[in-house]
Design a protein around this motif. Structure first.
Motif, PDB file in Angstrom:
ATOM      1  N   UNK A   5       0.793  -1.273   0.059  1.00  0.00           N
ATOM      2  CA  UNK A   5      -0.028   0.125   0.040  1.00  0.00           C
ATOM      3  C   UNK A   5       0.888   1.341   0.066  1.00  0.00           C
ATOM      4  N   UNK A   6       0.612   2.099  -0.951  1.00  0.00           N
ATOM      5  CA  UNK A   6       1.368   3.588  -1.119  1.00  0.00           C
ATOM      6  C   UNK A   6       0.204   4.573  -1.122  1.00  0.00           C
ATOM      7  N   UNK A   7      -0.062   5.309  -0.253  1.00  0.00           N
ATOM      8  CA  UNK A   7      -1.181   6.215  -0.283  1.00  0.00           C
ATOM      9  C   UNK A   7      -0.564   7.694  -0.032  1.00  0.00           C
ATOM     10  N   UNK A   8      -0.681   8.503  -1.001  1.00  0.00           N
ATOM     11  CA  UNK A   8      -0.530   9.938  -0.608  1.00  0.00           C
ATOM     12  C   UNK A   8      -1.863  10.805  -0.721  1.00  0.00           C
ATOM     13  N   UNK A  44       0.838  10.506   3.850  1.00  0.00           N
ATOM     14  CA  UNK A  44       1.264   9.415   2.909  1.00  0.00           C
ATOM     15  C   UNK A  44       1.439   8.180   3.916  1.00  0.00           C
ATOM     16  N   UNK A  45       1.229   7.119   3.418  1.00  0.00           N
ATOM     17  CA  UNK A  45       1.463   5.714   4.149  1.00  0.00           C
ATOM     18  C   UNK A  45       1.991   4.802   3.123  1.00  0.00           C
ATOM     19  N   UNK A  46       3.164   4.179   3.539  1.00  0.00           N
ATOM     20  CA  UNK A  46       3.668   3.150   2.846  1.00  0.00           C
ATOM     21  C   UNK A  46       3.843   2.027   3.876  1.00  0.00           C
ATOM     22  N   UNK A  60       3.228  -0.276   8.469  1.00  0.00           N
ATOM     23  CA  UNK A  60       3.940   0.510   7.705  1.00  0.00           C
ATOM     24  C   UNK A  60       4.303   1.741   8.469  1.00  0.00           C
ATOM     25  N   UNK A  61       4.696   2.787   7.742  1.00  0.00           N
ATOM     26  CA  UNK A  61       4.910   4.174   7.935  1.00  0.00           C
ATOM     27  C   UNK A  61       4.010   5.318   7.610  1.00  0.00           C
ATOM     28  N   UNK A  62       3.642   5.943   8.363  1.00  0.00           N
ATOM     29  CA  UNK A  62       2.714   7.279   8.072  1.00  0.00           C
ATOM     30  C   UNK A  62       3.501   8.472   8.288  1.00  0.00           C
ATOM     31  N   UNK A  63       3.441   9.358   7.445  1.00  0.00           N
ATOM     32  CA  UNK A  63       3.962  10.684   7.846  1.00  0.00           C
ATOM     33  C   UNK A  63       2.950  11.728   7.345  1.00  0.00           C
TER      34      UNK A  63
END
Length: 183
Positions: A5-8, A44-46, A60-63
């Motif tokens: 999952x890659x969301x922006x 963004x979440x990766x 994952x990582x959330x920024x």
């Protein structure tokens, strides 16, 4: 099975139709309006998604920048959801995992002006037996819920936090002023 999952996003309402179709409802609101966050900057979440739609396992990582998180008011009765407030952050950077039974944060950093909070820990949901129409002799699966009986384990380090910023967490005006740094 897992999905990368890659969301922006700069607008969480981009996901309104998806969230509505997934049945996200909270406090009489549905879709993106039911999220306990608002995003004024970029997010963004990766990570990965495994499990099902009903029981997702996200890691994952959330920024995010200019993020506000809805929290319950400590002075409100525990059985009401009406008394909530938003706590704003200039930036949030967190790595962790979510499932219906547990939220793990392996590392996070929240910044607001010169204030900085680092946190790691876990929130473990309460397992409850649902009242379902199961046939006699069948054991219903436990349902997990995050409530006042959930268990929280964590480490917190705060640097240069203005005491006035603690008001949303205490629910009362503290008889002190100044800057706090603590663990």
């Amino acid at each position: 099975t897992g999905i990368a999952v890659d969301l922006r996003s700069q607008n969480l309402y981009e996901f309104d139709k998806v969230l509505s179709n997934l049945g996200l409802i909270r406090s009489g609101k549905s879709g993106a309006a039911a999220l306990p966050i608002s995003l004024g900057g970029q997010g963004e979440f990766h990570g990965t998604w495994s499990g099902s739609l009903a029981d997702p396992h996200l890691a994952g990582n959330l920024r995010a920048t200019q993020l506000a998180v809805e929290i319950p008011s400590p002075s409100a009765p525990s059985n009401t959801s009406a008394a909530t407030q938003f706590v704003s952050w200039d930036s949030v950077d967190a790595t962790g995992a979510y499932s219906a039974a547990r939220i793990d944060i392996s590392r996070s950093q929240l910044r607001r002006g010169p204030s900085e909070i680092d946190f790691d820990g876990a929130l473990i949901a309460t397992a409850v037996s649902p009242s379902t129409g199961k046939a006699p002799g069948q054991t219903p699966a436990l349902v997990h819920t995050f409530d006042a009986n959930s268990v929280l384990h964590g480490h917190l380090r705060a640097r240069a936090v203005n005491v006035a910023q603690l008001l949303p967490f205490t629910g009362q005006a503290l008889p002190v002023t100044g800057i706090v740094s603590a663990q």
